[in-house]
Design a protein around this motif. Structure first.
Motif, PDB file in Angstrom:
ATOM      1  N   ALA A   1      37.466   8.746   5.407  1.00 32.05           N
ATOM      2  CA  ALA A   1      37.873   8.067   4.503  1.00 32.05           C
ATOM      3  C   ALA A   1      37.633   8.211   3.218  1.00 32.05           C
ATOM      4  O   ALA A   1      38.831   7.997   2.081  1.00 32.05           O
ATOM      5  CB  ALA A   1      37.805   6.559   4.513  1.00 32.05           C
ATOM      6  N   SER A   2      36.923   9.079   2.537  1.00 31.34           N
ATOM      7  CA  SER A   2      36.389   8.879   1.636  1.00 31.34           C
ATOM      8  C   SER A   2      37.202  10.365   0.859  1.00 31.34           C
ATOM      9  O   SER A   2      37.318  11.007  -0.254  1.00 31.34           O
ATOM     10  CB  SER A   2      34.799   9.175   0.999  1.00 31.34           C
ATOM     11  OG  SER A   2      34.879  10.022  -0.060  1.00 31.34           O
TER      12      SER A   2
ATOM     13  N   ALA B   1      40.997   9.654   0.001  1.00 32.09           N
ATOM     14  CA  ALA B   1      40.400   8.656  -1.120  1.00 32.09           C
ATOM     15  C   ALA B   1      40.383   9.743  -2.319  1.00 32.09           C
ATOM     16  O   ALA B   1      41.578   9.714  -3.521  1.00 32.09           O
ATOM     17  CB  ALA B   1      39.489   7.841  -1.139  1.00 32.09           C
TER      18      ALA B   1
ATOM     19  N   ASP C   1      43.450  10.375  -5.142  1.00 28.94           N
ATOM     20  CA  ASP C   1      42.510  10.425  -6.529  1.00 28.94           C
ATOM     21  C   ASP C   1      43.078  12.065  -7.361  1.00 28.94           C
ATOM     22  O   ASP C   1      43.682  11.314  -8.546  1.00 28.94           O
ATOM     23  CB  ASP C   1      41.621  10.200  -6.723  1.00 28.94           C
ATOM     24  CG  ASP C   1      41.126   9.107  -6.304  1.00 28.94           C
ATOM     25  OD1 ASP C   1      41.939   7.839  -6.573  1.00 28.94           O
ATOM     26  OD2 ASP C   1      39.801   8.502  -6.451  1.00 28.94           O
TER      27      ASP C   1
ATOM     28  N   ARG D   1      50.044   8.406  -1.816  1.00 28.13           N
ATOM     29  CA  ARG D   1      49.856   8.521  -0.470  1.00 28.13           C
ATOM     30  C   ARG D   1      49.519   9.501  -0.336  1.00 28.13           C
ATOM     31  O   ARG D   1      50.165   9.899   0.535  1.00 28.13           O
ATOM     32  CB  ARG D   1      49.849   7.248   0.449  1.00 28.13           C
ATOM     33  CG  ARG D   1      50.848   5.841  -0.443  1.00 28.13           C
ATOM     34  CD  ARG D   1      50.987   4.639   1.003  1.00 28.13           C
ATOM     35  NE  ARG D   1      51.297   3.705  -0.186  1.00 28.13           N
ATOM     36  CZ  ARG D   1      50.638   2.304  -0.366  1.00 28.13           C
ATOM     37  NH1 ARG D   1      48.995   2.467   0.672  1.00 28.13           N
ATOM     38  NH2 ARG D   1      50.668   1.163  -0.630  1.00 28.13           N
TER      39      ARG D   1
ATOM     40  N   GLY E   1      45.110   7.813   2.191  1.00 27.67           N
ATOM     41  CA  GLY E   1      43.867   7.304   1.157  1.00 27.67           C
ATOM     42  C   GLY E   1      45.547   6.822  -0.175  1.00 27.67           C
ATOM     43  O   GLY E   1      46.475   7.496   0.207  1.00 27.67           O
TER      44      GLY E   1
END
Length: 119
Positions: free
Chosen positions: A42-43, A46, A50, A97, A111
């Motif tokens: 998940a990190s 994301a 970003d 996304r 993300g």
């Protein structure tokens, strides 16, 4: 020394108990590893979103060359992610996304990010 018949029935019960507790510990560790892997994925998703949004917003504002969504897709691909959606918003903002290309047992990580000029 003689062994009574009542002691024979309980012989080996400690081994069964130890094996059961060992199995519970192994299952708990496996679950913790799956949850840790999900958090890491998940990190990563994301972070890919970003960075893709920032790069695409720079292209949208004319700071770099290229189509904003193509730039965002390229940056996402460099981070092992796929650009799912790319939307230009008001005020030269870009919303993206992403989804990681690698799937885990618990599914795929995604993300979401939005970037634009400073206020």
């Amino acid at each position: 020394m003689s062994v009574r018949s009542g002691d024979q029935r309980e012989r080996g019960s400690g081994t069964v108990l130890a094996a059961g507790l060992g199995l519970v510990v192994i299952m708990a560790l496996a679950l913790m590893l799956l949850l840790a892997q999900s958090a890491v994925m998940a990190s990563r998703a994301a972070a890919a979103a970003d960075l893709a949004a920032l790069a695409g917003a720079d292209a949208l504002r004319g700071l770099t060359s290229g189509d904003p969504c193509m730039v965002a897709a390229d940056v996402a691909a460099r981070h092992s992610a796929v650009l799912v959606t790319c939307t230009e918003g008001p005020g030269q903002t870009l919303e993206v996304r992403t989804e990681l290309a690698v799937r885990t047992v618990l599914g795929s990580a995604s993300g979401h990010a939005r970037a634009g000029p400073p206020p």
